[in-house]
Design a protein around this motif. Sequence first.
Motif, PDB file in Angstrom:
ATOM      1  N   SER A 233      -1.868  -6.162  -0.111  1.00 35.13           N
ATOM      2  CA  SER A 233      -3.105  -6.523  -0.791  1.00 35.13           C
ATOM      3  C   SER A 233      -3.460  -7.997  -0.621  1.00 35.13           C
ATOM      4  CB  SER A 233      -3.012  -6.171  -2.283  1.00 35.13           C
ATOM      5  OG  SER A 233      -1.880  -6.796  -2.870  1.00 35.13           O
TER       6      SER A 233
ATOM      7  N   GLN B 185       0.842  -1.186   0.000  1.00 36.19           N
ATOM      8  CA  GLN B 185       0.000   0.000   0.000  1.00 36.19           C
ATOM      9  C   GLN B 185       0.884   1.245   0.000  1.00 36.19           C
ATOM     10  OE1 GLN B 185      -2.814   0.154   3.201  1.00 36.19           O
ATOM     11  NE2 GLN B 185      -3.912   1.916   2.364  1.00 36.19           N
TER      12      GLN B 185
ATOM     13  N   TRP C 260      -0.343  -0.798  -6.717  1.00 29.47           N
ATOM     14  CA  TRP C 260      -1.394  -1.023  -5.718  1.00 29.47           C
ATOM     15  C   TRP C 260      -2.762  -1.083  -6.390  1.00 29.47           C
ATOM     16  CZ3 TRP C 260      -2.372  -2.634  -1.013  1.00 29.47           C
ATOM     17  CH2 TRP C 260      -3.521  -2.227  -0.350  1.00 29.47           C
ATOM     18  N   GLN C 261      -3.022  -0.158  -7.284  1.00 34.14           N
ATOM     19  CA  GLN C 261      -4.305  -0.126  -7.974  1.00 34.14           C
ATOM     20  C   GLN C 261      -4.475  -1.339  -8.882  1.00 34.14           C
ATOM     21  OE1 GLN C 261      -3.958   3.735  -9.816  1.00 34.14           O
ATOM     22  NE2 GLN C 261      -4.997   4.788  -8.119  1.00 34.14           N
TER      23      GLN C 261
END
Length: 353
Positions: A192, A108, A128-129
């Motif tokens: 994640s 993150q 991250w996305q």
Amino acid sequence: MPMLPPDLLATLRLPVLQDADLDTQASFFKRPEVRALYFEVVEGSAKDEVLRAAIARLGELHPHRAALLAVFCGALVENGADPQLMFDAVRQLAGRLLASLAPYCAAQPHEPDEDDEEPQDEAELAAWQAAGAALAALSPQARFEVDALQRAVDLLVLPLMTMVVRDVRNHQSLVADAGLLAHIEAMYANDSLPFEALHFLRAAAQLSYEDELVVLLPASRAGMVVRAQGINNNFHAFSLLQDLMETHAQTLGIRQPPRTRRDEDSDAAAFLWLQATAFANGELVDRMAWSWGEGTLRENARRQGRLVLVALETDDKPARGWNGFTHVLHAEQNPQVSLVHFLTPEEVAAYLA
């Protein structure tokens, strides 16, 4: 080749479709067929045969079941089975699982506040996305499968650790697996799809084993060759070496008194610990060529094919202390340094040339 018992094979071949199908280590070992085989072979001479039979089955089982079988075999290794026999098969399985999970793993990114001068890292944000989008795109069953593989990785850490600390050849195999190490480094602390145990395997990969570590004391033109095994980092090496050097202080020509330690976890540098590159033609040319404490021992410079540390006895050195860097990762790690032989002044000069 010996067969695994039919009842155990039937259990290992059960479908893996929901959370209830994901045994933990504890629940797996409570199964009667698992306990029966364990107690049948653990005290006997057939443990290696069970490992050989298990290797043949790993590729045909669901990865979570394969991981449980590897955990079972790790328990046999703890009780005397050959630690090298199954290591590469389990290592390769871990590598395949991490590679398949990599698209879902990212750290993150730090969100800057008003006082931050550095802008947000766009690459970290994009990763991250992307990981979040990949997870969100999964169907419920596909997401369950990802979670099952995630748990399988954490299970595999147990036998890998059991095997890697019991045979230096396994450690060499782990360190040589660049793809696996890259995945471990990128994923052990991801947010994640976090892993509970992968950091232990990363720490195991950072251990160092050196059959001939050269330690030079330029102030007294003395030195020694030592065998170092199971060393966490350079701070760990410094502590163990300083203990050994104090034992042989007279032979090594050490003038300063022995250091005082508050406890086994804390220590301080009694010498200015440098790499071999600090010296050229017998002269100190770079006082800042430190051996960095947090780094791995094997990252230090080598001369004449051997890893070299320089212990400069001087009052003109910065205070360097450390705490918590000497903890053992595993009961079988057995970190130690032992004297192989002392160096002559001529040999010391050759290393410092």
